[in-house]
Design a protein around this motif. Structure first.
Motif, PDB file in Angstrom:
ATOM      1  N   SER A   2     -46.603 -30.510 -29.780  1.00  0.00           N
ATOM      2  CA  SER A   2     -46.550 -29.426 -28.803  1.00  0.00           C
ATOM      3  C   SER A   2     -45.971 -29.959 -27.499  1.00  0.00           C
ATOM      4  O   SER A   2     -45.846 -31.160 -27.290  1.00  0.00           O
ATOM      5  CB  SER A   2     -47.926 -28.820 -28.588  1.00  0.00           C
ATOM      6  N   GLU A   3     -45.631 -29.038 -26.631  1.00  0.00           N
ATOM      7  CA  GLU A   3     -44.964 -29.374 -25.396  1.00  0.00           C
ATOM      8  C   GLU A   3     -45.569 -28.552 -24.272  1.00  0.00           C
ATOM      9  O   GLU A   3     -45.982 -27.419 -24.476  1.00  0.00           O
ATOM     10  CB  GLU A   3     -43.483 -29.007 -25.542  1.00  0.00           C
ATOM     11  N   ALA A   4     -45.622 -29.132 -23.085  1.00  0.00           N
ATOM     12  CA  ALA A   4     -46.093 -28.427 -21.896  1.00  0.00           C
ATOM     13  C   ALA A   4     -45.122 -28.733 -20.768  1.00  0.00           C
ATOM     14  O   ALA A   4     -44.509 -29.801 -20.735  1.00  0.00           O
ATOM     15  CB  ALA A   4     -47.493 -28.863 -21.517  1.00  0.00           C
ATOM     16  N   THR A   5     -44.994 -27.809 -19.839  1.00  0.00           N
ATOM     17  CA  THR A   5     -44.130 -27.994 -18.681  1.00  0.00           C
ATOM     18  C   THR A   5     -44.951 -27.789 -17.420  1.00  0.00           C
ATOM     19  O   THR A   5     -45.727 -26.845 -17.326  1.00  0.00           O
ATOM     20  CB  THR A   5     -42.965 -26.989 -18.701  1.00  0.00           C
ATOM     21  N   LEU A   6     -44.771 -28.689 -16.468  1.00  0.00           N
ATOM     22  CA  LEU A   6     -45.440 -28.610 -15.180  1.00  0.00           C
ATOM     23  C   LEU A   6     -44.361 -28.645 -14.110  1.00  0.00           C
ATOM     24  O   LEU A   6     -43.493 -29.525 -14.123  1.00  0.00           O
ATOM     25  CB  LEU A   6     -46.388 -29.798 -15.001  1.00  0.00           C
ATOM     26  N   THR A   7     -44.397 -27.701 -13.196  1.00  0.00           N
ATOM     27  CA  THR A   7     -43.436 -27.652 -12.110  1.00  0.00           C
ATOM     28  C   THR A   7     -44.172 -27.874 -10.795  1.00  0.00           C
ATOM     29  O   THR A   7     -45.173 -27.197 -10.524  1.00  0.00           O
ATOM     30  CB  THR A   7     -42.713 -26.285 -12.069  1.00  0.00           C
ATOM     31  N   SER A  44     -44.246 -40.823 -16.150  1.00  0.00           N
ATOM     32  CA  SER A  44     -42.876 -40.357 -15.978  1.00  0.00           C
ATOM     33  C   SER A  44     -41.897 -41.472 -16.316  1.00  0.00           C
ATOM     34  O   SER A  44     -42.137 -42.639 -15.997  1.00  0.00           O
ATOM     35  CB  SER A  44     -42.653 -39.859 -14.539  1.00  0.00           C
ATOM     36  N   SER A  69     -36.099 -33.807 -12.680  1.00  0.00           N
ATOM     37  CA  SER A  69     -37.005 -33.606 -13.809  1.00  0.00           C
ATOM     38  C   SER A  69     -37.274 -34.950 -14.456  1.00  0.00           C
ATOM     39  O   SER A  69     -36.482 -35.880 -14.348  1.00  0.00           O
ATOM     40  CB  SER A  69     -36.411 -32.627 -14.829  1.00  0.00           C
ATOM     41  N   ASP A  71     -39.498 -36.637 -18.020  1.00  0.00           N
ATOM     42  CA  ASP A  71     -40.346 -36.459 -19.201  1.00  0.00           C
ATOM     43  C   ASP A  71     -41.462 -37.494 -19.188  1.00  0.00           C
ATOM     44  O   ASP A  71     -41.275 -38.611 -18.714  1.00  0.00           O
ATOM     45  CB  ASP A  71     -39.542 -36.640 -20.483  1.00  0.00           C
ATOM     46  N   ARG A  73     -44.218 -38.730 -22.187  1.00  0.00           N
ATOM     47  CA  ARG A  73     -44.710 -38.568 -23.554  1.00  0.00           C
ATOM     48  C   ARG A  73     -46.078 -39.208 -23.672  1.00  0.00           C
ATOM     49  O   ARG A  73     -46.265 -40.355 -23.252  1.00  0.00           O
ATOM     50  CB  ARG A  73     -43.760 -39.218 -24.546  1.00  0.00           C
TER      51      ARG A  73
END
Length: 78
Positions: A2-7, A44, A69, A71, A73
């Protein structure tokens, strides 16, 4: 898988991030009896998480006027 994005909205500068998955939802990063993380964590710009956290320089991202941006993991213990 699964993947999540945080801004985040931050001023220009150099930043590094550490993230972890609070598997048991107790609000903290649990450690093993020898002091290593017992829950998945990541940093990061780092794809190969080792026992010790990376240096700031290794994980840092330059945020400019157009943003940036990075990533992170998660590595699961074991």
């Amino acid at each position: 898988d699964s993947e999540a994005t945080l801004t985040l909205a931050v001023p220009e500068g150099r930043y590094a991030a550490a993230v972890y998955h609070d598997v048991n939802d107790n609000g903290r990063l649990d450690l093993t009896f020898v002091g290593t993380p017992a829950e998945p964590r990541g940093y990061s710009r780092i794809t190969d998480v080792r026992l010790a956290p990376p240096s700031f320089e290794d994980a840092a991202v330059e945020v400019g006027a157009n943003g940036a941006s990075a990533d992170a993991r998660l590595r699961y213990p074991g």
